[in-house]
Design a protein around this motif. Sequence first.
Motif, PDB file in Angstrom:
ATOM      1  N   VAL A 210       0.837  -1.201   0.000  1.00 19.16           N
ATOM      2  CA  VAL A 210       0.000   0.000   0.000  1.00 19.16           C
ATOM      3  C   VAL A 210       0.873   1.254   0.000  1.00 19.16           C
ATOM      4  O   VAL A 210       2.029   1.216   0.390  1.00 19.16           O
ATOM      5  CB  VAL A 210      -0.976   0.021   1.204  1.00 19.16           C
ATOM      6  N   ALA A 211       0.277   2.358  -0.414  1.00 23.43           N
ATOM      7  CA  ALA A 211       0.993   3.638  -0.522  1.00 23.43           C
ATOM      8  C   ALA A 211       0.805   4.488   0.737  1.00 23.43           C
ATOM      9  O   ALA A 211       0.834   5.703   0.672  1.00 23.43           O
ATOM     10  CB  ALA A 211       0.518   4.395  -1.757  1.00 23.43           C
ATOM     11  N   ARG A 212       0.602   3.838   1.879  1.00 29.81           N
ATOM     12  CA  ARG A 212       0.457   4.537   3.159  1.00 29.81           C
ATOM     13  C   ARG A 212       1.019   3.623   4.233  1.00 29.81           C
ATOM     14  O   ARG A 212       1.387   2.498   3.957  1.00 29.81           O
ATOM     15  CB  ARG A 212      -1.009   4.888   3.419  1.00 29.81           C
ATOM     16  N   GLN A 213       1.066   4.085   5.476  1.00 30.45           N
ATOM     17  CA  GLN A 213       1.669   3.307   6.546  1.00 30.45           C
ATOM     18  C   GLN A 213       0.648   2.588   7.408  1.00 30.45           C
ATOM     19  O   GLN A 213       0.976   2.120   8.504  1.00 30.45           O
ATOM     20  CB  GLN A 213       2.520   4.228   7.428  1.00 30.45           C
ATOM     21  N   VAL A 214      -0.565   2.452   6.924  1.00 33.13           N
ATOM     22  CA  VAL A 214      -1.620   1.830   7.705  1.00 33.13           C
ATOM     23  C   VAL A 214      -2.601   1.146   6.761  1.00 33.13           C
ATOM     24  O   VAL A 214      -2.765   1.562   5.619  1.00 33.13           O
ATOM     25  CB  VAL A 214      -2.325   2.899   8.589  1.00 33.13           C
ATOM     26  N   LEU A 215      -3.236   0.093   7.261  1.00 34.81           N
ATOM     27  CA  LEU A 215      -4.278  -0.584   6.497  1.00 34.81           C
ATOM     28  C   LEU A 215      -5.639  -0.029   6.904  1.00 34.81           C
ATOM     29  O   LEU A 215      -5.817   0.434   8.025  1.00 34.81           O
ATOM     30  CB  LEU A 215      -4.249  -2.089   6.769  1.00 34.81           C
ATOM     31  N   THR A 216      -6.595  -0.096   5.993  1.00 32.45           N
ATOM     32  CA  THR A 216      -7.961   0.271   6.350  1.00 32.45           C
ATOM     33  C   THR A 216      -8.558  -0.867   7.175  1.00 32.45           C
ATOM     34  O   THR A 216      -8.046  -1.992   7.180  1.00 32.45           O
ATOM     35  CB  THR A 216      -8.830   0.490   5.095  1.00 32.45           C
ATOM     36  N   MET A 217      -9.661  -0.602   7.847  1.00 33.53           N
ATOM     37  CA  MET A 217     -10.317  -1.642   8.638  1.00 33.53           C
ATOM     38  C   MET A 217     -10.764  -2.810   7.755  1.00 33.53           C
ATOM     39  O   MET A 217     -10.696  -3.966   8.166  1.00 33.53           O
ATOM     40  CB  MET A 217     -11.510  -1.073   9.414  1.00 33.53           C
TER      41      MET A 217
ATOM     42  N   GLU B  86      -9.261  -3.769   4.894  1.00 33.58           N
ATOM     43  CA  GLU B  86      -8.047  -4.492   4.491  1.00 33.58           C
ATOM     44  C   GLU B  86      -7.519  -5.381   5.609  1.00 33.58           C
ATOM     45  O   GLU B  86      -6.990  -6.459   5.353  1.00 33.58           O
ATOM     46  CB  GLU B  86      -6.948  -3.512   4.077  1.00 33.58           C
ATOM     47  N   ARG B  87      -7.655  -4.945   6.849  1.00 34.74           N
ATOM     48  CA  ARG B  87      -7.080  -5.685   7.970  1.00 34.74           C
ATOM     49  C   ARG B  87      -8.078  -6.637   8.626  1.00 34.74           C
ATOM     50  O   ARG B  87      -7.739  -7.390   9.522  1.00 34.74           O
ATOM     51  CB  ARG B  87      -6.471  -4.730   8.986  1.00 34.74           C
ATOM     52  N   GLY B  88      -9.349  -6.587   8.184  1.00 34.58           N
ATOM     53  CA  GLY B  88     -10.354  -7.482   8.750  1.00 34.58           C
ATOM     54  C   GLY B  88     -10.856  -7.035  10.110  1.00 34.58           C
ATOM     55  O   GLY B  88     -11.276  -7.862  10.919  1.00 34.58           O
ATOM     56  N   GLY B  89     -10.805  -5.742  10.384  1.00 34.01           N
ATOM     57  CA  GLY B  89     -11.294  -5.204  11.656  1.00 34.01           C
ATOM     58  C   GLY B  89     -10.287  -5.362  12.784  1.00 34.01           C
ATOM     59  O   GLY B  89      -9.126  -5.659  12.568  1.00 34.01           O
ATOM     60  N   ILE B  90     -10.776  -5.154  13.997  1.00 32.58           N
ATOM     61  CA  ILE B  90      -9.954  -5.288  15.200  1.00 32.58           C
ATOM     62  C   ILE B  90      -9.912  -6.767  15.586  1.00 32.58           C
ATOM     63  O   ILE B  90     -10.932  -7.457  15.546  1.00 32.58           O
ATOM     64  CB  ILE B  90     -10.557  -4.471  16.372  1.00 32.58           C
ATOM     65  N   SER B  91      -8.717  -7.249  15.972  1.00 31.30           N
ATOM     66  CA  SER B  91      -8.603  -8.655  16.353  1.00 31.30           C
ATOM     67  C   SER B  91      -7.403  -8.854  17.277  1.00 31.30           C
ATOM     68  O   SER B  91      -6.378  -8.198  17.120  1.00 31.30           O
ATOM     69  CB  SER B  91      -8.434  -9.528  15.112  1.00 31.30           C
ATOM     70  N   PHE B  92      -7.551  -9.791  18.194  1.00 32.92           N
ATOM     71  CA  PHE B  92      -6.446 -10.238  19.032  1.00 32.92           C
ATOM     72  C   PHE B  92      -6.180 -11.723  18.771  1.00 32.92           C
ATOM     73  O   PHE B  92      -5.659 -12.432  19.629  1.00 32.92           O
ATOM     74  CB  PHE B  92      -6.743 -10.003  20.511  1.00 32.92           C
ATOM     75  N   ALA B  93      -6.531 -12.191  17.573  1.00 29.22           N
ATOM     76  CA  ALA B  93      -6.366 -13.611  17.232  1.00 29.22           C
ATOM     77  C   ALA B  93      -4.883 -13.987  17.286  1.00 29.22           C
ATOM     78  O   ALA B  93      -4.023 -13.257  16.811  1.00 29.22           O
ATOM     79  CB  ALA B  93      -6.927 -13.885  15.829  1.00 29.22           C
ATOM     80  N   LYS B  94      -4.638 -15.132  17.896  1.00 29.28           N
ATOM     81  CA  LYS B  94      -3.276 -15.644  17.998  1.00 29.28           C
ATOM     82  C   LYS B  94      -3.108 -16.771  16.981  1.00 29.28           C
ATOM     83  O   LYS B  94      -2.936 -17.931  17.328  1.00 29.28           O
ATOM     84  CB  LYS B  94      -3.005 -16.118  19.425  1.00 29.28           C
ATOM     85  N   GLN B  95      -3.167 -16.354  15.710  1.00 32.64           N
ATOM     86  CA  GLN B  95      -3.014 -17.318  14.627  1.00 32.64           C
ATOM     87  C   GLN B  95      -2.465 -16.586  13.417  1.00 32.64           C
ATOM     88  O   GLN B  95      -2.831 -15.456  13.146  1.00 32.64           O
ATOM     89  CB  GLN B  95      -4.356 -17.987  14.376  1.00 32.64           C
ATOM     90  N   SER B  96      -1.546 -17.236  12.709  1.00 34.03           N
ATOM     91  CA  SER B  96      -0.915 -16.614  11.549  1.00 34.03           C
ATOM     92  C   SER B  96      -1.537 -17.119  10.252  1.00 34.03           C
ATOM     93  O   SER B  96      -2.236 -18.121  10.251  1.00 34.03           O
ATOM     94  CB  SER B  96       0.582 -16.894  11.546  1.00 34.03           C
TER      95      SER B  96
END
Length: 174
Positions: free
Chosen positions: A153-160, A162-172
């Motif tokens: 991406v042409a910025r330093q952050v993903l949109t919500m 693009e990133r699939g929302g907020i998550s604390f999932a411990k899986q790759s």
Amino acid sequence: MSAYLSHNVAVIASPHPASGLSKAVWTDADFMGMGWHDCRVHAISIGGYEDDTLPPGRLLLDLDYIVRWVEPSGEEFPFTHWISPATLVFERAWKITGQLEPTHEVLEIADMHRLDPPDDQPDARWHIEGHNFELSLRAHGYIQYLRLPPLHVARQVLTMVERGGISFAKQSFA
């Protein structure tokens, strides 16, 4: 990292060749090769365990991990980035302290430091410096899970989205 056979020779396959990413799960053993500068923090969780036999602390950060900065060539837009949503987990964390400045801006990490223990306890002291915040804690180490393949991406952050929302999932992803 996954392995496959090519003409009876074991070949190690990168989980994401386009970004140069060598693996999708990182630990404190990889600390010297990692950097969190300008990584956006979307959420922080300080929580306990359901099992009372374990120490109560656990610190999780939901962040956009910048896998690689891409220098511009010629007339292109300044730096582009390969970014993956990640969960940074400090299990069995203790002596968690922090400061959040009054702000209307987002949280970004400036740097993370691993400091020697100041006492006879074996757990390192971790200090996360951020723009408008800081966190300090004691923990043996960390695990960071890259949850989705990196996006260029042409910025330093993903949109919500693009990133699939907020998550604390411990899986790759790999």
